[in-house]
Design a protein around this motif. Structure first.
Motif, PDB file in Angstrom:
ATOM      1  N   GLU A  23      34.756  31.612  48.517  1.00  0.00           N
ATOM      2  CA  GLU A  23      34.542  31.392  47.085  1.00  0.00           C
ATOM      3  C   GLU A  23      35.267  32.424  46.221  1.00  0.00           C
ATOM      4  O   GLU A  23      35.773  32.099  45.146  1.00  0.00           O
ATOM      5  CB  GLU A  23      33.041  31.404  46.762  1.00  0.00           C
ATOM      6  CG  GLU A  23      32.309  30.193  47.269  1.00  0.00           C
ATOM      7  CD  GLU A  23      30.960  30.014  46.586  1.00  0.00           C
ATOM      8  OE1 GLU A  23      30.817  30.394  45.409  1.00  0.00           O
ATOM      9  OE2 GLU A  23      30.046  29.501  47.254  1.00  0.00           O
ATOM     10  N   THR A  24      35.306  33.658  46.681  1.00  0.00           N
ATOM     11  CA  THR A  24      35.991  34.703  45.913  1.00  0.00           C
ATOM     12  C   THR A  24      37.468  34.350  45.742  1.00  0.00           C
ATOM     13  O   THR A  24      38.039  34.514  44.662  1.00  0.00           O
ATOM     14  CB  THR A  24      35.846  36.056  46.619  1.00  0.00           C
ATOM     15  OG1 THR A  24      34.466  36.301  46.887  1.00  0.00           O
ATOM     16  CG2 THR A  24      36.387  37.181  45.755  1.00  0.00           C
ATOM     17  N   HIS A  25      38.073  33.852  46.804  1.00  0.00           N
ATOM     18  CA  HIS A  25      39.480  33.439  46.748  1.00  0.00           C
ATOM     19  C   HIS A  25      39.659  32.239  45.819  1.00  0.00           C
ATOM     20  O   HIS A  25      40.592  32.197  45.010  1.00  0.00           O
ATOM     21  CB  HIS A  25      39.963  33.086  48.153  1.00  0.00           C
ATOM     22  CG  HIS A  25      41.324  32.460  48.192  1.00  0.00           C
ATOM     23  ND1 HIS A  25      42.485  33.174  48.037  1.00  0.00           N
ATOM     24  CD2 HIS A  25      41.704  31.162  48.346  1.00  0.00           C
ATOM     25  CE1 HIS A  25      43.518  32.357  48.104  1.00  0.00           C
ATOM     26  NE2 HIS A  25      43.076  31.131  48.288  1.00  0.00           N
ATOM     27  N   THR A  26      38.756  31.263  45.943  1.00  0.00           N
ATOM     28  CA  THR A  26      38.848  30.058  45.110  1.00  0.00           C
ATOM     29  C   THR A  26      38.758  30.405  43.633  1.00  0.00           C
ATOM     30  O   THR A  26      39.523  29.894  42.807  1.00  0.00           O
ATOM     31  CB  THR A  26      37.732  29.065  45.483  1.00  0.00           C
ATOM     32  OG1 THR A  26      37.801  28.775  46.881  1.00  0.00           O
ATOM     33  CG2 THR A  26      37.865  27.771  44.695  1.00  0.00           C
ATOM     34  N   ALA A  27      37.831  31.294  43.296  1.00  0.00           N
ATOM     35  CA  ALA A  27      37.661  31.701  41.899  1.00  0.00           C
ATOM     36  C   ALA A  27      38.919  32.396  41.382  1.00  0.00           C
ATOM     37  O   ALA A  27      39.398  32.105  40.278  1.00  0.00           O
ATOM     38  CB  ALA A  27      36.454  32.620  41.769  1.00  0.00           C
ATOM     39  N   ALA A  28      39.448  33.317  42.164  1.00  0.00           N
ATOM     40  CA  ALA A  28      40.658  34.042  41.745  1.00  0.00           C
ATOM     41  C   ALA A  28      41.840  33.096  41.600  1.00  0.00           C
ATOM     42  O   ALA A  28      42.674  33.261  40.702  1.00  0.00           O
ATOM     43  CB  ALA A  28      40.971  35.144  42.757  1.00  0.00           C
ATOM     44  N   ILE A  65      41.719  29.870  40.772  1.00  0.00           N
ATOM     45  CA  ILE A  65      41.536  29.076  39.544  1.00  0.00           C
ATOM     46  C   ILE A  65      42.013  29.875  38.336  1.00  0.00           C
ATOM     47  O   ILE A  65      42.728  29.368  37.469  1.00  0.00           O
ATOM     48  CB  ILE A  65      40.053  28.665  39.380  1.00  0.00           C
ATOM     49  CG1 ILE A  65      39.669  27.621  40.430  1.00  0.00           C
ATOM     50  CG2 ILE A  65      39.797  28.119  37.977  1.00  0.00           C
ATOM     51  CD1 ILE A  65      38.188  27.287  40.452  1.00  0.00           C
ATOM     52  N   ILE A  66      41.617  31.145  38.279  1.00  0.00           N
ATOM     53  CA  ILE A  66      42.000  32.009  37.156  1.00  0.00           C
ATOM     54  C   ILE A  66      43.516  32.199  37.136  1.00  0.00           C
ATOM     55  O   ILE A  66      44.157  32.136  36.087  1.00  0.00           O
ATOM     56  CB  ILE A  66      41.283  33.370  37.264  1.00  0.00           C
ATOM     57  CG1 ILE A  66      39.768  33.178  37.135  1.00  0.00           C
ATOM     58  CG2 ILE A  66      41.785  34.344  36.197  1.00  0.00           C
ATOM     59  CD1 ILE A  66      38.956  34.406  37.484  1.00  0.00           C
ATOM     60  N   GLU A  67      44.097  32.436  38.315  1.00  0.00           N
ATOM     61  CA  GLU A  67      45.542  32.656  38.399  1.00  0.00           C
ATOM     62  C   GLU A  67      46.322  31.411  37.996  1.00  0.00           C
ATOM     63  O   GLU A  67      47.297  31.483  37.239  1.00  0.00           O
ATOM     64  CB  GLU A  67      45.902  33.064  39.826  1.00  0.00           C
ATOM     65  CG  GLU A  67      47.366  33.428  40.018  1.00  0.00           C
ATOM     66  CD  GLU A  67      47.658  33.827  41.457  1.00  0.00           C
ATOM     67  OE1 GLU A  67      48.521  33.178  42.075  1.00  0.00           O
ATOM     68  OE2 GLU A  67      47.013  34.764  41.955  1.00  0.00           O
ATOM     69  N   ASP A  68      45.899  30.245  38.493  1.00  0.00           N
ATOM     70  CA  ASP A  68      46.593  28.993  38.182  1.00  0.00           C
ATOM     71  C   ASP A  68      46.496  28.648  36.703  1.00  0.00           C
ATOM     72  O   ASP A  68      47.417  28.043  36.134  1.00  0.00           O
ATOM     73  CB  ASP A  68      46.029  27.848  39.020  1.00  0.00           C
ATOM     74  CG  ASP A  68      46.372  27.981  40.499  1.00  0.00           C
ATOM     75  OD1 ASP A  68      47.281  28.782  40.826  1.00  0.00           O
ATOM     76  OD2 ASP A  68      45.723  27.317  41.327  1.00  0.00           O
ATOM     77  N   ALA A  69      45.379  29.019  36.077  1.00  0.00           N
ATOM     78  CA  ALA A  69      45.202  28.743  34.647  1.00  0.00           C
ATOM     79  C   ALA A  69      45.985  29.725  33.782  1.00  0.00           C
ATOM     80  O   ALA A  69      46.118  29.519  32.572  1.00  0.00           O
ATOM     81  CB  ALA A  69      43.716  28.793  34.292  1.00  0.00           C
ATOM     82  N   GLY A  70      46.475  30.788  34.394  1.00  0.00           N
ATOM     83  CA  GLY A  70      47.229  31.787  33.635  1.00  0.00           C
ATOM     84  C   GLY A  70      46.358  32.653  32.747  1.00  0.00           C
ATOM     85  O   GLY A  70      46.833  33.265  31.790  1.00  0.00           O
ATOM     86  N   ILE A  71      45.071  32.716  33.081  1.00  0.00           N
ATOM     87  CA  ILE A  71      44.134  33.506  32.276  1.00  0.00           C
ATOM     88  C   ILE A  71      44.184  34.959  32.731  1.00  0.00           C
ATOM     89  O   ILE A  71      44.043  35.261  33.917  1.00  0.00           O
ATOM     90  CB  ILE A  71      42.692  32.963  32.410  1.00  0.00           C
ATOM     91  CG1 ILE A  71      42.620  31.521  31.896  1.00  0.00           C
ATOM     92  CG2 ILE A  71      41.704  33.858  31.661  1.00  0.00           C
ATOM     93  CD1 ILE A  71      41.300  30.850  32.164  1.00  0.00           C
ATOM     94  N   ALA A 110      32.825  25.339  40.796  1.00  0.00           N
ATOM     95  CA  ALA A 110      32.093  26.466  40.232  1.00  0.00           C
ATOM     96  C   ALA A 110      31.896  27.569  41.262  1.00  0.00           C
ATOM     97  O   ALA A 110      30.765  27.942  41.600  1.00  0.00           O
ATOM     98  CB  ALA A 110      30.746  26.004  39.691  1.00  0.00           C
ATOM     99  N   PRO A 111      32.987  28.130  41.801  1.00  0.00           N
ATOM    100  CA  PRO A 111      32.839  29.257  42.737  1.00  0.00           C
ATOM    101  C   PRO A 111      32.264  30.478  42.034  1.00  0.00           C
ATOM    102  O   PRO A 111      32.537  30.714  40.858  1.00  0.00           O
ATOM    103  CB  PRO A 111      34.276  29.509  43.204  1.00  0.00           C
ATOM    104  CG  PRO A 111      35.138  28.996  42.092  1.00  0.00           C
ATOM    105  CD  PRO A 111      34.405  27.817  41.523  1.00  0.00           C
TER     106      PRO A 111
END
Length: 755
Positions: A58-63, A65-71, A529-530
């Motif tokens: 989940e930690t990887h999945t969350a990171a 998502i954030i990286e792909d969104a460019g946030i 929702a990770p």
């Protein structure tokens, strides 16, 4: 091979012979290699491990998502405003005035954004004595620590104006600044001091400046070349600062060791009356071979870290593997060339009263001096070989007693207060925030990704999650939501019940993941929702590390066993090598648990019993120690086997092998212990644990294991030490020994260990 055959066989002997004959070419190639590696590595630059690649799950999945969104998540900061006595409340006029002053002061710096008042966000403690002003640092979160100083100064100024209140700042940026200010130079000083410490010990060991400089020069150039190679390799497998530090430690240890083994053997042969060429050839064929066997075994052990699936461990494993390989190659190539070039000048810069030259005495008398050995270990060996069974039982019992506490080992990621104790002022702030707002300083972070984050069903699910997080008992609130509508992503920050108590916080995390999320956010189709955050990262890291223990253990042990079997052509030697190394590692674990978990004698090493061993250390120590222990083992057993091949009885070969290698093993061990102990002086508990664990294990390995247990076991086994089943006779012969002296009594047929 006939016992009187002096033909050079094996890679090490051939490499040493070529280098001695083409010494300038060998030195030039090495210098060119180091320069090219550094230049190409510098030009390529180093790619470091991304946060999204640090962990799986989940930690990887969350990171991701954030990286792909460019946030770009900013560094969040918090100012705690707290009454110094129980009568002071957040509703008091002076308290409100302080809150307003903090909001205005931090905003006026121009370094922050999204400053919020606790009266708007409801971040006031249940007892009404504490409140939190929250804001984000502008710019890249990675460099926020470099820009936070004006904000800290502004908060400190407000504190001076309100003596009746406690006003202090904490957050990612402020913690990084305090950490860098207090310990930023700590590692650099430790790394830099390791070289002069090693040089000083070598100077005592050799008694000559030039001889002492050679191992350090080899280790340093190997490290420099590896740093360049790390830059090139990082484009395929990212590296890290931690991997760089570990590489420096391992590189210095093995680089000095390998050179020490080679140089000592060459000097020993010269002192025995041999000419320079013969001495160098013998050193290449014996110590050179031991270096290759040891180096390959250490590389295999380091490769075990590649099986963890953890990017940081993979980086450490690959960096360590590379520096060992480079040091090994340098030891069997450029070192013989340098020794050939220097000749007797290797003893230039002699230290008065240290190691009076026996070679000169031998030359004057025209005879070969008696074999030199350690008087101390000669005395120990007399006792061990006279009573091997008793020695085995006593030494094994002692090590098992030392290892016993490891049965109750508890591992966890160390929280800020456990990592630094009272050495940082911010630790007190951390504890006060967690006491007033449990979990508030390190909330769980739910990264919600939806097709449409503003869809009614998503908004309803977010509202249900916020409510259920509190009613379930996982959090006491407040649960904050930050929406990035343009990216269809939302962040939900949930302070976990348990706060800095890792075990309780993990139970709250599991409640969120297993119960609250499925009943709320889990009902929306296509929604991710990770849950990440410090507690989640520690939990996921621990789970993944535990899952990797079996494959790493199996890989290292099996491959080390096969290498020892091929190198010594003895099933007995291979089995006893593995068992002795495992016993050494177990004893190191026991010392770690006793000192750092139970606090026994913790004050002696400037530590405190923190109740746990840092999660990554046991597996890291196993891999490192299993590899480094093979250095001594291969060197000592090679010398014993060499003596046996020359016709000595097994017991006499054991005595000769241990006593003649005692000096070099002791010198190498003292250097390793001293270097590792330097890291044990750092203020971080995790670094103390690593330094003490490594130093203790090496000390045990070089004394009890190699000086008592190994000779006792081999003495009891006798000729069975060289046992090789007939069905294994078809194995590749990797022994390639050179026997400069004729053998008087050959090994028994079928047990000749590769002859």
């Amino acid at each position: 091979m006939g016992n009187a055959d002096t033909r050079v066989r094996g890679i090490a002997a051939r490499a040493g012979g070529w280098s001695a004959r083409h010494r300038w070419a060998a030195v030039g190639i090495w210098v060119l290699f180091v320069v090219l590696a550094m230049g190409l590595g510098s030009a390529a630059g180093r790619v470091d491990v991304k946060e999204s690649d640090q962990l799986k799950g989940e930690t990887h999945t969350a990171a991701k998502i954030i990286e792909d969104a460019g946030i770009k998540e900013p560094a969040g900061e918090t100012v705690l405003i707290q009454g110094r006595d129980t009568g002071t409340k957040a509703t008091d006029a002076d308290f409100r005035s302080a809150v307003s002053a903090v909001v205005d002061a931090v905003g006026a710096t121009g370094k922050v954004t999204d400053v919020t008042s606790p009266y708007d966000t409801k971040t006031i403690s249940k007892d009404g004595r504490s409140a939190l002003v929250q804001f984000d640092m502008r710019g890249d979160s990675e460099t926020a620590g470099d820009r936070v100083a004006p904000v800290l100064d502004a908060v400190a100024k407000v504190q001076k104006e309100h003596d009746g209140l406690r006003i202090e700042e904490i957050g990612g940026a402020s913690m990084k600044k305090q950490y860098d200010d207090a310990f930023g130079d700590d590692f650099q000083k430790a790394e830099l001091s390791a070289v002069p410490v090693a040089l000083g010990i070598l100077l005592i060991a050799f008694g000559a400046l030039v001889a002492a400089l050679l191992p350090v020069a080899l280790a340093v150039t190997a490290i420099m070349a590896t740093m360049g190679l790390m830059g090139l390799v990082s484009h395929l497998m990212p590296m890290s600062d931690t991997a760089n530090s570990v590489m420096l430690l391992v590189g210095l240890a093995v680089g000095v060791d390998y050179c020490l083994f080679y140089l000592r053997r060459e000097r020993e042969e010269r002192e025995a009356g041999r000419d320079a060429g013969t001495a160098l050839r013998i050193a290449a064929a014996t110590s050179g071979r031991a270096i290759i066997v040891s180096g390959v075994t250490v590389c295999v052990a380091m490769a075990g870290m590649l099986f963890t699936g953890l990017a940081e461990f993979e980086a450490m494993g690959l960096a360590s593997l590379m520096v060992v390989a480079v040091a090994m190659v340098g030891s069997v190539t450029v070192l013989p060339a340098l020794l050939s070039l220097l000749g007797d000048r290797v003893e230039k810069g002699r230290v008065p009263f240290l190691h009076r030259s026996k070679r000169r005495a031998a030359n004057r008398s025209g005879r070969r001096p008696a074999a030199e050995g350690s008087r101390f270990w000669s005395a120990v060996l007399r006792v061990v070989l006279a009573k091997p069974a008793v020695s085995l039982v006593v030494a094994t019992g002692a090590l098992l007693a030392i290892a016993a506490p490891a049965l109750g080992m508890k591992t966890q990621q160390l929280t800020l207060d456990k990592e630094f104790g009272n050495s940082l002022a911010i630790v007190g702030t951390y504890n006060r925030v967690n006491e007033a707002f449990p979990g508030g300083s390190e909330p769980a972070e739910v990264v919600v990704k939806a097709r449409d984050i503003n869809a009614p069903e998503v908004k309803a699910a977010l509202a249900d999650f916020r409510s259920a997080a509190v009613t379930s008992g996982a959090s006491r609130g407040p649960v904050d939501v930050k929406v990035h509508a343009e990216d269809n992503v939302a962040f939900v920050f949930v302070p976990l019940v348990g706060g800095s108590d890792q075990a309780k916080a993990e139970k709250s995390l599991e409640l969120l993941r297993d119960t609250v999320r499925p009943r709320t956010l889990g009902k929306v189709d296509g929604l991710q929702a990770p849950i990440t955050g410090q507690v989640a990262g520690s939990h996921d890291f621990n789970d993944q590390l535990i899952g990797s223990v079996t494959p790493v253990f199996a890989f290292v042990v099996v491959f080390a066993f096969v290498l020892m079997l091929l190198s010594f052509r003895s099933l007995t030697i291979a089995v006893t090598s593995i068992l002795l190394n495992l016993l050494s590692v177990a004893a190191a674990y026991g010392i770690l648990v006793a000192v750092f978990q139970h606090g026994w004698g913790a004050s002696l090493v400037g530590a405190a019993g923190v109740g746990a061993i840092v999660t990554w250390l046991p597996l890291f120590l196993f891999v490192i120690l299993f590899g480094l222990s093979m250095d001594y083992h291969v060197f000592v057993v090679s010398r014993i086997r060499e003596a046996r091949l020359r016709g000595r009885s097994t017991k006499d070969a054991i005595r000769h092998g241990v006593v003649t290698t005692a000096g070099v093993v002791t010198s190498a061990a003292v250097i390793m212990v001293a270097v590792f102990a330097i890291f044990g002086t750092l203020s971080m508990q995790s670094m103390k644990q690593m330094g003490v664990g490594l130093a203790a294990a090496v000390l045990i390995d070089a004394t009890i294991i190699r000086g008592v247990l190994l000779p006792a076991v081999m003495a009891l086994l006798g000729e069975r030490n060289w046992y090789l089943p007939k069905w294994l006779n078809r194995m590749p012969d990797l022994t390639h020994d050179e026997s400069p002296d004729p053998v008087a009594t050959p090994l028994p047929q079928g047990e000749r260990a590769g002859v």
